[in-house]
Design a protein around this motif. Structure first.
Motif, PDB file in Angstrom:
ATOM      1  N   PRO A 155       0.834  -1.199   0.000  1.00  0.00           N
ATOM      2  CA  PRO A 155       0.000   0.000   0.000  1.00  0.00           C
ATOM      3  C   PRO A 155       0.870   1.250   0.000  1.00  0.00           C
ATOM      4  CG  PRO A 155       0.064  -0.971   2.190  1.00  0.00           C
ATOM      5  CD  PRO A 155       0.745  -1.951   1.271  1.00  0.00           C
ATOM      6  N   ALA A 156       0.448   2.266  -0.733  1.00  0.00           N
ATOM      7  CA  ALA A 156       1.272   3.459  -0.874  1.00  0.00           C
ATOM      8  C   ALA A 156       0.641   4.710  -0.278  1.00  0.00           C
ATOM      9  CB  ALA A 156       1.596   3.708  -2.358  1.00  0.00           C
ATOM     10  N   HIS A 157      -0.672   4.758  -0.146  1.00  0.00           N
ATOM     11  CA  HIS A 157      -1.326   5.930   0.429  1.00  0.00           C
ATOM     12  C   HIS A 157      -1.391   5.779   1.956  1.00  0.00           C
ATOM     13  CE1 HIS A 157      -4.248   9.085   1.261  1.00  0.00           C
ATOM     14  NE2 HIS A 157      -4.065   9.514   0.021  1.00  0.00           N
ATOM     15  N   PRO A 158      -1.117   6.836   2.694  1.00  0.00           N
ATOM     16  CA  PRO A 158      -1.183   6.746   4.162  1.00  0.00           C
ATOM     17  C   PRO A 158      -2.522   6.230   4.680  1.00  0.00           C
ATOM     18  CG  PRO A 158      -0.132   8.794   3.515  1.00  0.00           C
ATOM     19  CD  PRO A 158      -0.637   8.165   2.249  1.00  0.00           C
ATOM     20  N   TYR A 159      -3.615   6.595   4.028  1.00  0.00           N
ATOM     21  CA  TYR A 159      -4.923   6.132   4.484  1.00  0.00           C
ATOM     22  C   TYR A 159      -5.053   4.622   4.290  1.00  0.00           C
ATOM     23  CZ  TYR A 159      -9.995   5.596   4.782  1.00  0.00           C
ATOM     24  OH  TYR A 159     -11.267   5.186   5.128  1.00  0.00           O
ATOM     25  N   THR A 160      -4.619   4.120   3.148  1.00  0.00           N
ATOM     26  CA  THR A 160      -4.657   2.674   2.912  1.00  0.00           C
ATOM     27  C   THR A 160      -3.797   1.947   3.932  1.00  0.00           C
ATOM     28  OG1 THR A 160      -4.866   3.154   0.543  1.00  0.00           O
ATOM     29  CG2 THR A 160      -4.391   0.888   1.156  1.00  0.00           C
ATOM     30  N   THR A 191      -5.482  10.285  14.080  1.00  0.00           N
ATOM     31  CA  THR A 191      -5.983  11.256  15.037  1.00  0.00           C
ATOM     32  C   THR A 191      -7.024  12.158  14.386  1.00  0.00           C
ATOM     33  OG1 THR A 191      -4.194  12.788  14.485  1.00  0.00           O
ATOM     34  CG2 THR A 191      -3.806  11.249  16.302  1.00  0.00           C
ATOM     35  N   GLY A 192      -7.886  12.718  15.220  1.00  0.00           N
ATOM     36  CA  GLY A 192      -8.901  13.634  14.704  1.00  0.00           C
ATOM     37  C   GLY A 192     -10.098  12.896  14.120  1.00  0.00           C
ATOM     38  N   ASP A 193     -11.135  13.649  13.876  1.00  0.00           N
ATOM     39  CA  ASP A 193     -12.363  13.094  13.321  1.00  0.00           C
ATOM     40  C   ASP A 193     -12.377  13.220  11.801  1.00  0.00           C
ATOM     41  OD1 ASP A 193     -13.355  12.574  15.882  1.00  0.00           O
ATOM     42  OD2 ASP A 193     -14.137  14.621  16.060  1.00  0.00           O
ATOM     43  N   VAL A 194     -13.193  12.396  11.174  1.00  0.00           N
ATOM     44  CA  VAL A 194     -13.388  12.525   9.731  1.00  0.00           C
ATOM     45  C   VAL A 194     -14.093  13.858   9.468  1.00  0.00           C
ATOM     46  CG1 VAL A 194     -14.482  11.540   7.693  1.00  0.00           C
ATOM     47  CG2 VAL A 194     -13.585  10.032   9.473  1.00  0.00           C
ATOM     48  N   PRO A 195     -13.564  14.691   8.587  1.00  0.00           N
ATOM     49  CA  PRO A 195     -14.212  15.988   8.307  1.00  0.00           C
ATOM     50  C   PRO A 195     -15.618  15.801   7.764  1.00  0.00           C
ATOM     51  CG  PRO A 195     -11.981  15.926   7.409  1.00  0.00           C
ATOM     52  CD  PRO A 195     -12.312  14.527   7.842  1.00  0.00           C
ATOM     53  N   SER A 196     -16.418  16.834   7.909  1.00  0.00           N
ATOM     54  CA  SER A 196     -17.782  16.791   7.402  1.00  0.00           C
ATOM     55  C   SER A 196     -17.773  16.816   5.878  1.00  0.00           C
ATOM     56  CB  SER A 196     -18.580  17.992   7.917  1.00  0.00           C
ATOM     57  OG  SER A 196     -19.818  18.085   7.255  1.00  0.00           O
ATOM     58  N   PRO A 197     -18.554  15.953   5.237  1.00  0.00           N
ATOM     59  CA  PRO A 197     -18.629  15.986   3.767  1.00  0.00           C
ATOM     60  C   PRO A 197     -19.289  17.251   3.230  1.00  0.00           C
ATOM     61  CG  PRO A 197     -20.211  14.422   4.670  1.00  0.00           C
ATOM     62  CD  PRO A 197     -19.353  14.863   5.817  1.00  0.00           C
ATOM     63  N   SER A 198     -19.879  18.049   4.113  1.00  0.00           N
ATOM     64  CA  SER A 198     -20.435  19.337   3.682  1.00  0.00           C
ATOM     65  C   SER A 198     -19.371  20.439   3.677  1.00  0.00           C
ATOM     66  CB  SER A 198     -21.599  19.748   4.584  1.00  0.00           C
ATOM     67  OG  SER A 198     -21.153  19.950   5.920  1.00  0.00           O
ATOM     68  N   ASP A 199     -18.224  20.156   4.285  1.00  0.00           N
ATOM     69  CA  ASP A 199     -17.137  21.132   4.332  1.00  0.00           C
ATOM     70  C   ASP A 199     -15.800  20.408   4.269  1.00  0.00           C
ATOM     71  OD1 ASP A 199     -15.756  23.525   4.558  1.00  0.00           O
ATOM     72  OD2 ASP A 199     -15.864  23.558   6.749  1.00  0.00           O
ATOM     73  N   PRO A 200     -15.513  19.724   3.140  1.00  0.00           N
ATOM     74  CA  PRO A 200     -14.267  18.954   3.042  1.00  0.00           C
ATOM     75  C   PRO A 200     -13.044  19.863   3.026  1.00  0.00           C
ATOM     76  CG  PRO A 200     -15.364  19.057   0.921  1.00  0.00           C
ATOM     77  CD  PRO A 200     -16.310  19.666   1.909  1.00  0.00           C
ATOM     78  N   PRO A 201     -11.890  19.356   3.470  1.00  0.00           N
ATOM     79  CA  PRO A 201     -10.669  20.162   3.473  1.00  0.00           C
ATOM     80  C   PRO A 201     -10.237  20.525   2.049  1.00  0.00           C
ATOM     81  CG  PRO A 201     -10.439  18.205   4.855  1.00  0.00           C
ATOM     82  CD  PRO A 201     -11.687  18.038   4.063  1.00  0.00           C
ATOM     83  N   SER A 202      -9.514  21.611   1.925  1.00  0.00           N
ATOM     84  CA  SER A 202      -8.932  21.976   0.635  1.00  0.00           C
ATOM     85  C   SER A 202      -7.790  21.025   0.308  1.00  0.00           C
ATOM     86  CB  SER A 202      -8.394  23.411   0.694  1.00  0.00           C
ATOM     87  OG  SER A 202      -7.372  23.509   1.695  1.00  0.00           O
ATOM     88  N   PHE A 236      -7.616  14.045   2.841  1.00  0.00           N
ATOM     89  CA  PHE A 236      -7.124  13.243   3.964  1.00  0.00           C
ATOM     90  C   PHE A 236      -6.109  14.007   4.818  1.00  0.00           C
ATOM     91  CE2 PHE A 236      -4.244   9.829   5.644  1.00  0.00           C
ATOM     92  CZ  PHE A 236      -5.158   9.276   6.529  1.00  0.00           C
ATOM     93  N   ARG A 237      -5.712  15.191   4.407  1.00  0.00           N
ATOM     94  CA  ARG A 237      -4.577  15.868   5.029  1.00  0.00           C
ATOM     95  C   ARG A 237      -4.790  16.187   6.512  1.00  0.00           C
ATOM     96  NH1 ARG A 237      -5.481  21.232   5.837  1.00  0.00           N
ATOM     97  NH2 ARG A 237      -7.152  22.231   4.632  1.00  0.00           N
ATOM     98  N   THR A 238      -6.047  16.388   6.950  1.00  0.00           N
ATOM     99  CA  THR A 238      -6.286  16.742   8.352  1.00  0.00           C
ATOM    100  C   THR A 238      -5.999  15.588   9.305  1.00  0.00           C
ATOM    101  OG1 THR A 238      -8.631  16.159   8.126  1.00  0.00           O
ATOM    102  CG2 THR A 238      -8.015  18.465   7.734  1.00  0.00           C
ATOM    103  N   ARG A 239      -5.831  14.382   8.775  1.00  0.00           N
ATOM    104  CA  ARG A 239      -5.542  13.215   9.621  1.00  0.00           C
ATOM    105  C   ARG A 239      -4.240  12.525   9.221  1.00  0.00           C
ATOM    106  NH1 ARG A 239     -10.533   9.382   9.492  1.00  0.00           N
ATOM    107  NH2 ARG A 239      -9.888   8.823  11.600  1.00  0.00           N
ATOM    108  N   TRP A 294      -0.132  12.175   8.790  1.00  0.00           N
ATOM    109  CA  TRP A 294       1.121  12.570   9.439  1.00  0.00           C
ATOM    110  C   TRP A 294       2.151  13.141   8.456  1.00  0.00           C
ATOM    111  CZ3 TRP A 294      -0.692   7.660   8.715  1.00  0.00           C
ATOM    112  CH2 TRP A 294       0.053   6.827   7.871  1.00  0.00           C
ATOM    113  N   LYS A 295       1.880  13.038   7.153  1.00  0.00           N
ATOM    114  CA  LYS A 295       2.804  13.564   6.151  1.00  0.00           C
ATOM    115  C   LYS A 295       2.383  14.928   5.611  1.00  0.00           C
ATOM    116  CE  LYS A 295       4.409   9.083   4.397  1.00  0.00           C
ATOM    117  NZ  LYS A 295       4.612   8.264   3.172  1.00  0.00           N
ATOM    118  N   ALA A 296       1.228  15.406   5.999  1.00  0.00           N
ATOM    119  CA  ALA A 296       0.645  16.596   5.383  1.00  0.00           C
ATOM    120  C   ALA A 296       1.474  17.848   5.630  1.00  0.00           C
ATOM    121  CB  ALA A 296      -0.776  16.795   5.902  1.00  0.00           C
ATOM    122  N   ASP A 297       1.555  18.701   4.606  1.00  0.00           N
ATOM    123  CA  ASP A 297       2.227  19.992   4.717  1.00  0.00           C
ATOM    124  C   ASP A 297       1.442  21.024   3.903  1.00  0.00           C
ATOM    125  OD1 ASP A 297       2.798  19.450   2.083  1.00  0.00           O
ATOM    126  OD2 ASP A 297       4.954  19.210   2.360  1.00  0.00           O
TER     127      ASP A 297
END
Length: 347
Positions: free
Chosen positions: A260-265, A289-300, A304-307, A309-312
């Motif tokens: 698997p290559a994606h952090p979520y996978t 960590t953290g909750d799944v964001p609301s599908p009515s207000d997804p992150p830019s 997956f970046r809000t959860r 560990w590699k996000a920048d």
């Protein structure tokens, strides 16, 4: 033109040719409020999904509850109207068709629902349940009885079960009845929406084995929607991993489960129980960590970046494309995708 489009004139595509193609599928549900019931936002249930499905294969669509996988399946067969995108089946664009036009298509694409207790009308006998699709699609009445008997035999039930009502059967038997109903019109493809999640483990294995046998016997193609990765690994030829309305990674079952290559996978696979205790002890569990964001207000950017560990900053500003990357055979929607020989190992 796809291979499916080329072979549409002669009927079903040959095994290995494209039967279903989904391009940038979106399903947005309006949020309304106020006395005038005005739209104040949208729920982005499916937000740009692309995949294809080849004749004779099984594609596993996996992800956490609420990621949009069931909505994707229902939008494909027209039970939910897509907001945007196109769906091609057997060389024909079926998205945008009217309900009347979709009736002919539904002879070739059927769905098996998750809940065997809620998906069958309790006031109808099994014979009536299995005959109903035949009536709707104009099959001669004289053929109904023999066809019902054949369907019951195909799914491992007895002829005298035709006179009983759904409440007289166990959950596994009810799911067999649902499967028989889905097969009544001799479809080319089945959308299997969490077909074993409501069943005991031993019964799950029986239904999975039945589905595999029927696929070989009847040349069926499956879109298998599930959250249980162990089941998906057993039945699927290819896998697509969904998160918050988007596909994060897709490839062959071997590629997804071995490297698997994606952090979520990687996080999902790290939580899968292993029969070998030593193997389970040798891997690191990834706790998101953290909750799944609301599908009515997804992150830019990357959803997956809000959860992750590699996000920048790049992950917040640029949406990663779902594509193969250097040294990674499967398609991955991640700027920092990295193959892991053993799922669950984290930097």
């Amino acid at each position: 033109m796809t291979s499916a489009e080329t072979s549409a004139e002669t009927g079903t595509p040959r095994k290995g040719e494209t039967l279903l193609k989904v391009d940038d599928l979106k399903v947005h549900f309006p949020i309304r409020a106020g006395v005038l019931n005005r739209q104040i936002g949208s729920v982005y249930a499916v937000n740009g999904v692309d995949f294809d499905l080849k004749a004779g294969e099984t594609l596993g669509l996996v992800g956490e509850s609420g990621c949009g996988k069931s909505t994707t399946g229902r939008a494909i067969i027209g039970l939910i109207k897509p907001t945007a995108g196109t769906v091609w089946f057997n060389g024909e664009q079926i998205s945008g068709k009217s309900r009347r036009e979709m009736r002919k298509v539904r002879r070739d694409i059927q769905i098996l629902f998750q809940d065997p207790y809620a998906s069958l009308n309790p006031r109808m006998t099994v014979h009536d349940l299995l005959s109903e699709p035949l009536v709707v699609h104009g099959f001669p009445k004289k053929e109904h009885h023999q066809r019902v008997r054949r369907l019951l035999d195909v799914v491992g039930l007895l002829p005298n079960h035709a006179n009983r009502y759904p409440h007289e059967f166990s959950g596994g038997q009810r799911q067999r009845i649902g499967l028989a109903r889905a097969l009544a019109l001799d479809p080319k493809m089945l959308v299997l929406d969490e077909p074993v999640s409501a069943l005991d483990v031993s019964i799950q294995a029986q239904i999975i084995n039945l589905l595999q046998d029927l696929q070989d016997e009847l040349d069926l193609t499956y879109l298998f929607i599930a959250h249980d990765l162990s089941v998906v690994q057993q039945i699927s030829d290819r896998v697509a991993v969904m998160y918050l309305g988007k596909i994060m990674e897709k490839g062959t079952t071997e590629e997804i489960f071995r490297t698997p290559a994606h952090p979520y996978t990687q996080a999902l696979l790290s939580a899968v129980p292993r029969p070998d205790p030593s193997a389970a002890a040798s891997r690191d569990r990834i706790i998101l960590t953290g909750d799944v964001p609301s599908p009515s207000d997804p992150p830019s950017g990357c959803v997956f970046r809000t959860r992750c560990w590699k996000a920048d900053e790049q992950c917040a500003e640029v949406t990663p494309a779902l594509e193969p990357r250097d040294g990674i055979p499967q398609a991955v929607a991640c700027h920092y995708a990295e193959v892991r020989a053993s799922a669950g190992t984290k930097n």
